[in-house]
Design an enzyme around this catalytic site. Structure first.
Site, mmCIF file in Angstrom:
data_model
loop_
_atom_site.group_PDB
_atom_site.id
_atom_site.type_symbol
_atom_site.label_atom_id
_atom_site.label_comp_id
_atom_site.label_asym_id
_atom_site.label_seq_id
_atom_site.Cartn_x
_atom_site.Cartn_y
_atom_site.Cartn_z
ATOM 1 N N SER A 93 76.288 -29.707 -44.751
ATOM 2 C CA SER A 93 76.953 -30.369 -43.623
ATOM 3 C C SER A 93 76.722 -29.603 -42.336
ATOM 4 O O SER A 93 76.756 -28.376 -42.308
ATOM 5 C CB SER A 93 78.455 -30.472 -43.899
ATOM 6 O OG SER A 93 79.142 -30.921 -42.749
ATOM 7 N N TYR A 116 75.624 -35.315 -37.405
ATOM 8 C CA TYR A 116 76.081 -36.443 -36.605
ATOM 9 C C TYR A 116 75.364 -36.326 -35.270
ATOM 10 O O TYR A 116 75.385 -35.241 -34.670
ATOM 11 C CB TYR A 116 77.593 -36.361 -36.372
ATOM 12 C CG TYR A 116 78.428 -36.457 -37.626
ATOM 13 C CD1 TYR A 116 78.711 -37.694 -38.200
ATOM 14 C CD2 TYR A 116 78.952 -35.317 -38.233
ATOM 15 C CE1 TYR A 116 79.486 -37.787 -39.348
ATOM 16 C CE2 TYR A 116 79.721 -35.402 -39.380
ATOM 17 C CZ TYR A 116 79.987 -36.640 -39.939
ATOM 18 O OH TYR A 116 80.746 -36.724 -41.067
ATOM 19 N N THR A 142 74.288 -39.021 -40.454
ATOM 20 C CA THR A 142 75.407 -39.829 -40.949
ATOM 21 C C THR A 142 75.758 -40.875 -39.897
ATOM 22 O O THR A 142 76.048 -40.537 -38.745
ATOM 23 C CB THR A 142 76.607 -38.923 -41.272
ATOM 24 O OG1 THR A 142 76.184 -37.986 -42.261
ATOM 25 C CG2 THR A 142 77.788 -39.726 -41.818
ATOM 26 N N LYS A 207 72.610 -41.878 -43.657
ATOM 27 C CA LYS A 207 73.687 -41.855 -44.658
ATOM 28 C C LYS A 207 74.875 -42.680 -44.178
ATOM 29 O O LYS A 207 75.348 -42.484 -43.053
ATOM 30 C CB LYS A 207 74.137 -40.407 -44.888
ATOM 31 C CG LYS A 207 75.362 -40.263 -45.780
ATOM 32 C CD LYS A 207 75.628 -38.814 -46.127
ATOM 33 C CE LYS A 207 76.866 -38.637 -46.971
ATOM 34 N NZ LYS A 207 78.120 -38.763 -46.214
ATOM 35 N N HIS A 231 81.375 -42.793 -47.413
ATOM 36 C CA HIS A 231 81.907 -41.496 -46.980
ATOM 37 C C HIS A 231 83.061 -41.058 -47.898
ATOM 38 O O HIS A 231 84.027 -40.433 -47.470
ATOM 39 C CB HIS A 231 82.390 -41.610 -45.521
ATOM 40 C CG HIS A 231 82.245 -40.359 -44.699
ATOM 41 N ND1 HIS A 231 81.333 -40.227 -43.687
ATOM 42 C CD2 HIS A 231 82.905 -39.180 -44.742
ATOM 43 C CE1 HIS A 231 81.455 -39.026 -43.127
ATOM 44 N NE2 HIS A 231 82.397 -38.364 -43.765
HETATM 45 C C1 LIG Z 1 86.184 -32.971 -47.743
HETATM 46 C C2 LIG Z 1 85.009 -33.846 -47.427
HETATM 47 C C3 LIG Z 1 84.222 -33.544 -46.329
HETATM 48 C C4 LIG Z 1 83.121 -34.328 -46.024
HETATM 49 N N1 LIG Z 1 82.322 -33.962 -44.987
HETATM 50 C C5 LIG Z 1 81.233 -34.705 -44.701
HETATM 51 C C6 LIG Z 1 80.351 -34.306 -43.670
HETATM 52 O O1 LIG Z 1 80.523 -33.273 -43.039
HETATM 53 N N2 LIG Z 1 79.284 -35.104 -43.415
HETATM 54 C C7 LIG Z 1 79.038 -36.258 -44.123
HETATM 55 O O2 LIG Z 1 78.065 -36.945 -43.848
HETATM 56 N N3 LIG Z 1 79.846 -36.631 -45.122
HETATM 57 C C8 LIG Z 1 80.923 -35.882 -45.433
HETATM 58 N N4 LIG Z 1 81.718 -36.250 -46.476
HETATM 59 C C9 LIG Z 1 81.338 -37.417 -47.323
HETATM 60 C C10 LIG Z 1 80.429 -36.973 -48.478
HETATM 61 O O3 LIG Z 1 79.146 -36.645 -48.018
HETATM 62 C C11 LIG Z 1 80.255 -38.068 -49.522
HETATM 63 O O4 LIG Z 1 79.824 -39.262 -48.891
HETATM 64 C C12 LIG Z 1 81.503 -38.363 -50.351
HETATM 65 O O5 LIG Z 1 82.292 -37.208 -50.534
HETATM 66 C C13 LIG Z 1 81.094 -38.919 -51.709
HETATM 67 O O6 LIG Z 1 82.189 -39.290 -52.422
HETATM 68 P P1 LIG Z 1 82.869 -38.412 -53.598
HETATM 69 O O7 LIG Z 1 83.648 -37.335 -52.901
HETATM 70 O O8 LIG Z 1 83.732 -39.433 -54.259
HETATM 71 O O9 LIG Z 1 81.799 -37.871 -54.503
HETATM 72 C C14 LIG Z 1 82.833 -35.472 -46.804
HETATM 73 C C15 LIG Z 1 83.622 -35.774 -47.914
HETATM 74 C C16 LIG Z 1 84.703 -34.981 -48.230
HETATM 75 C C17 LIG Z 1 85.521 -35.312 -49.436
HETATM 76 C C1 LIG Z 2 83.741 -32.723 -38.176
HETATM 77 C C2 LIG Z 2 83.801 -32.639 -39.665
HETATM 78 C C3 LIG Z 2 83.463 -33.922 -40.325
HETATM 79 C C4 LIG Z 2 83.830 -33.881 -41.772
HETATM 80 C C5 LIG Z 2 83.750 -35.202 -42.445
HETATM 81 O O1 LIG Z 2 82.814 -35.940 -42.309
HETATM 82 C C6 LIG Z 2 84.838 -35.582 -43.318
HETATM 83 O O2 LIG Z 2 85.823 -34.835 -43.398
HETATM 84 O O3 LIG Z 2 84.759 -36.629 -43.964
#
Ligand SMILES: Cc1cc2nc3c(=O)[nH]c(=O)nc-3n(C[C@H](O)[C@H](O)[C@H](O)COP(=O)(O)O)c2cc1C
Ligand SMILES: CCCCC(=O)C(=O)O
Length: 331
Positions: A93, A116, A142, A207, A231
């Protein structure tokens, strides 16, 4: 659920600050999509093919989806995650608590950089150069966050900022307050994707695609591949489960670019279902965070090992073959 994964999740819940646990576990709105992502896999069944020998399917089609702030889960943060890869791709990330160069240096597998797009193109470009210099193999933009999702658990806890001592390290020295720039969410267009492509030779993945028409546009605008993703239920709480959106996207793309699926993948069987429905790979979000919080690098490794073992077993049961015609509804 596999008892190892259940144990890691329970341990993570026990060791994490409840506010941080809720940041990781939570979703947007009423958390309907969060629950549906997992439930949708339970509604699918596989019809194995028989008498096909061992089949030919090889490899482990799993990658680690980008999640923010790993130091909230474990003191070694993204370094611990990166050390666990053993060949698995880590999509790191932009909001990592370790600089991307250090993540790549620690990694035992390829690292891709998630970002992003930022309103100031110079900031986006600086991030791309950091990812390139670090040795990242691809960029993942994303696109499902023109505005940030509303996470009720975080709002209730008043959780808006990282604790003292932790920061989104990739944003350092990009001319913000105290040299640290905030990550901004903003709306962009296909032209912005083209502009990004024009300044880098790295493959650019997108994404957060759910609509088949956007998948077609992504292929047309030169995306190297796409993630069908909601997400992890953290953006719009009105969308289908990720795996429900997958088949129409796969049909629309018609093999032009690879399609990764993430959201609710919790077992090797879920990976097999996603692959049978046409995904090139399945991405893991929260399971990796639970492994990391429970036992650092070793915990992440265990998560990947369990999924690999389950996936290989399911594939063997299916005659080494996974295809759309083998997926049926349970109800
Ligand atoms: C705590 C957390 C932080 C995340 N941060 C990002 C991120 O920084 N960038 C992003 O594109 N997706 C982020 N996501 C989404 C994940 O990339 C992913 O799409 C998602 O967690 C998949 O689902 P799952 O948790 O059920 O496996 C985040 C998800 C979680 C749970
Ligand atoms: C600025 C952090 C973004 C994290 C994110 O994408 C999420 O928490 O789902």
């Amino acid at each position: 659920m596999n008892p190892v994964l259940a144990e890691l999740h329970e341990k993570a819940r026990a060791v994490l600050d409840p506010v941080h646990y809720d940041f990781f576990a939570g979703g947007a709105g009423d958390e309907i999509v969060l629950a549906r992502n997992e439930a949708a896999f339970r509604r699918l069944a596989l019809l194995p093919r028989v008498l096909r020998g061992k089949g030919i399917r090889a490899g482990f089609p799993v990658l680690i989806s980008p999640t923010a702030f790993h130091k909230l889960a474990h003191p070694d943060g993204e370094l611990a995650t990166a050390r666990a890869l053993d060949g698995t791709v880590l999509v790191s990330s932009m909001a990592s608590t370790v600089p991307i160069a250090d993540v790549v240096a620690a990694a035992s597998g390829p690292v891709w950089f998630q970002l992003y797009l930022q309103p100031d193109f110079a900031v986006t470009e600086a991030l791309v150069r950091r990812a390139e210099r670090a040795g990242c193999a691809a960029l993942v933009v994303t696109v499902d966050s023109p505005v940030f999702g509303r996470h009720r658990r975080d709002i209730e806890h008043g959780f808006h900022d990282l604790p003292a001592g932790l920061a989104a390290e990739n944003m350092r020295d990009l001319a913000g307050v105290n040299g640290l720039r905030r990550i901004e969410m903003s709306a962009f267009t296909w032209e912005d994707v083209e502009r990004l492509r024009s300044i880098t030779s790295l493959p650019v993945w997108l994404k957060g695609i759910l609509h088949p028409a956007d998948a077609v546009l992504a292929a047309g605008h030169g995306a190297a591949g796409i993630f069908v993703s909601n997400h992890g239920g953290r953006q719009l709480d009105l969308v289908p489960a990720a795996v429900e959106a997958l088949p129409a996207v796969v049909d629309a793309v018609a093999g032009r670019i690879p399609v990764v699926l993430d959201g609710g993948v919790r077992s090797g069987g879920d990976v097999a279902l996603a692959v049978a429905l046409g995904a090139s790979a399945a991405g893991l979000g929260r399971p990796v965070l639970w492994g990391l919080a429970a036992d650092g690098s070793h915990g992440v490794r265990r998560v990947l090992d369990v999924l690999r073992d389950e996936f290989e077993h399911v594939v063997a049961m299916c005659g080494g073959q996974l295809s759309r015609d083998m997926v049926v509804s349970r109800c």
